[in-house]
Design an enzyme around this catalytic site. Structure first.
Site, PDB file in Angstrom:
ATOM      1  CG  HIS A   1      -2.221  -0.677   1.237  1.00 39.65           C
ATOM      2  ND1 HIS A   1      -2.253  -1.805   2.622  1.00 39.65           N
ATOM      3  CD2 HIS A   1      -3.205  -1.394   0.779  1.00 39.65           C
ATOM      4  CE1 HIS A   1      -2.678  -3.129   2.229  1.00 39.65           C
ATOM      5  NE2 HIS A   1      -3.423  -2.552   1.102  1.00 39.65           N
TER       6      HIS A   1
ATOM      7  CE  LYS B   1     -12.113  -7.402   2.220  1.00 43.46           C
ATOM      8  NZ  LYS B   1     -10.912  -7.022   2.101  1.00 43.46           N
TER       9      LYS B   1
ATOM     10  NE  ARG C   1      -2.872  -7.820  -4.582  1.00 46.01           N
ATOM     11  CZ  ARG C   1      -3.846  -7.255  -2.966  1.00 46.01           C
ATOM     12  NH1 ARG C   1      -3.131  -7.284  -2.135  1.00 46.01           N
ATOM     13  NH2 ARG C   1      -5.000  -7.380  -3.620  1.00 46.01           N
TER      14      ARG C   1
ATOM     15  CB  SER D   1      -4.789  -6.200   4.681  1.00 39.96           C
ATOM     16  OG  SER D   1      -4.039  -5.251   4.337  1.00 39.96           O
TER      17      SER D   1
HETATM   18  P1  ADP Z   1      -9.815  -3.745  -0.202  1.00 35.28           P
HETATM   19  O1  ADP Z   1     -10.230  -4.184   0.493  1.00 35.28           O
HETATM   20  O2  ADP Z   1     -10.132  -2.754  -0.958  1.00 35.28           O
HETATM   21  O3  ADP Z   1      -9.284  -4.528  -1.730  1.00 35.28           O
HETATM   22  P2  ADP Z   1      -6.623  -3.896   0.740  1.00 35.28           P
HETATM   23  O4  ADP Z   1      -6.474  -2.922   1.753  1.00 35.28           O
HETATM   24  O5  ADP Z   1      -7.212  -4.956   0.220  1.00 35.28           O
HETATM   25  O6  ADP Z   1      -8.470  -3.083   0.288  1.00 35.28           O
HETATM   26  O7  ADP Z   1      -6.131  -2.382  -0.935  1.00 35.28           O
HETATM   27  C1  ADP Z   1      -5.989  -1.565  -1.145  1.00 35.28           C
HETATM   28  C2  ADP Z   1      -6.066  -0.981  -2.182  1.00 35.28           C
HETATM   29  O8  ADP Z   1      -3.974  -1.482  -2.681  1.00 35.28           O
HETATM   30  C3  ADP Z   1      -6.199  -2.227  -3.883  1.00 35.28           C
HETATM   31  O9  ADP Z   1      -6.653  -1.613  -4.922  1.00 35.28           O
HETATM   32  C4  ADP Z   1      -5.655  -3.220  -3.811  1.00 35.28           C
HETATM   33  O10 ADP Z   1      -5.057  -4.018  -4.977  1.00 35.28           O
HETATM   34  C5  ADP Z   1      -4.635  -2.371  -3.355  1.00 35.28           C
HETATM   35  N1  ADP Z   1      -3.001  -3.734  -2.736  1.00 35.28           N
HETATM   36  C6  ADP Z   1      -3.004  -4.285  -1.539  1.00 35.28           C
HETATM   37  N2  ADP Z   1      -1.825  -4.869  -1.576  1.00 35.28           N
HETATM   38  C7  ADP Z   1      -1.134  -4.325  -2.970  1.00 35.28           C
HETATM   39  C8  ADP Z   1       0.160  -4.206  -3.336  1.00 35.28           C
HETATM   40  N3  ADP Z   1       0.813  -5.895  -1.999  1.00 35.28           N
HETATM   41  N4  ADP Z   1       0.949  -4.195  -3.618  1.00 35.28           N
HETATM   42  C9  ADP Z   1       0.245  -3.223  -5.088  1.00 35.28           C
HETATM   43  N5  ADP Z   1      -0.768  -2.603  -4.213  1.00 35.28           N
HETATM   44  C10 ADP Z   1      -1.555  -3.576  -3.453  1.00 35.28           C
END
Ligand code: ADP
Length: 167
Positions: free
Chosen positions: A17, A41, A90, A128
């Protein structure tokens, strides 16, 4: 002024992130990180805790703001007077869902576009959920999250494991 919203759960914020936040902050005049309140979630951290963690890892970036939101993303984007949504991609598994979401958002709000930043390869596996899973076994998460975040995640995971309520 080009203003973007980067929305997500950030439960907790990972180095993946942070990479997207830093890179989008160089492209846009301002980036608002939107922390989703109403999550189906059940999150490890409250929305305020997630906002605070994001603030602590982005303090060095002058054009970043962290805000909590619930309801429709496009409404939040409009309220922020932003024109663009930023999402990270990703793998192909992210693509299908993200494409569907961005197309839906464009139909309900034609003025708002989504841009995708492909992941930094070194974080392409990182989520996460994986961080939380390792933390539940008190594993080493230092390669995945900032040091101050690692302390909080390990401590919360320990509380959960021992059935202690969130502080
Ligand atoms: P959501 O529940 O909306 O998917 P996340 O917190 O998991 O929220 O992710 C927020 C954003 O960050 C999403 O666009 C996700 O694809 C991106 N993201 C999460 N992990 C990574 C990573 N390791 N590299 C690049 N982008 C990421």
């Amino acid at each position: 002024m080009a203003v973007a919203v980067y929305p997500g759960s950030f439960d907790p914020v990972t180095l993946g992130h942070q990479d997207i936040i830093e890179r989008s902050s160089k492209i846009m005049d301002k980036v608002i990180v939107g922390v989703l309140k109403n999550n189906s979630k059940s999150p490890l951290f409250s929305v305020q805790e997630r906002v605070n963690m994001l603030k602590s890892v982005t303090g060095h970036l002058p054009n970043i703001e962290i805000l909590a939101f619930d309801g429709l993303l496009v409404d939040f984007v409009r309220n922020c007077r932003a024109d663009v949504i930023v999402r990270g991609l990703r793998a192909i598994t992210d693509f299908e869902y993200e494409l569907q979401m961005s197309q839906t958002n464009r139909v309900i709000s034609p003025g708002i576009d989504t841009i995708f930043l492909t992941t930094n390869l070194k974080y392409s596996y990182l989520s996460s959920s994986i961080v939380k899973e390792i933390a539940m076994y008190q594993g080493d998460i230092s390669a995945f999250v900032a040091p101050e975040i690692a302390v909080k995640v390990l401590s919360r995971a320990e509380d959960v494991k021992n059935g202690r309520p969130a502080r």
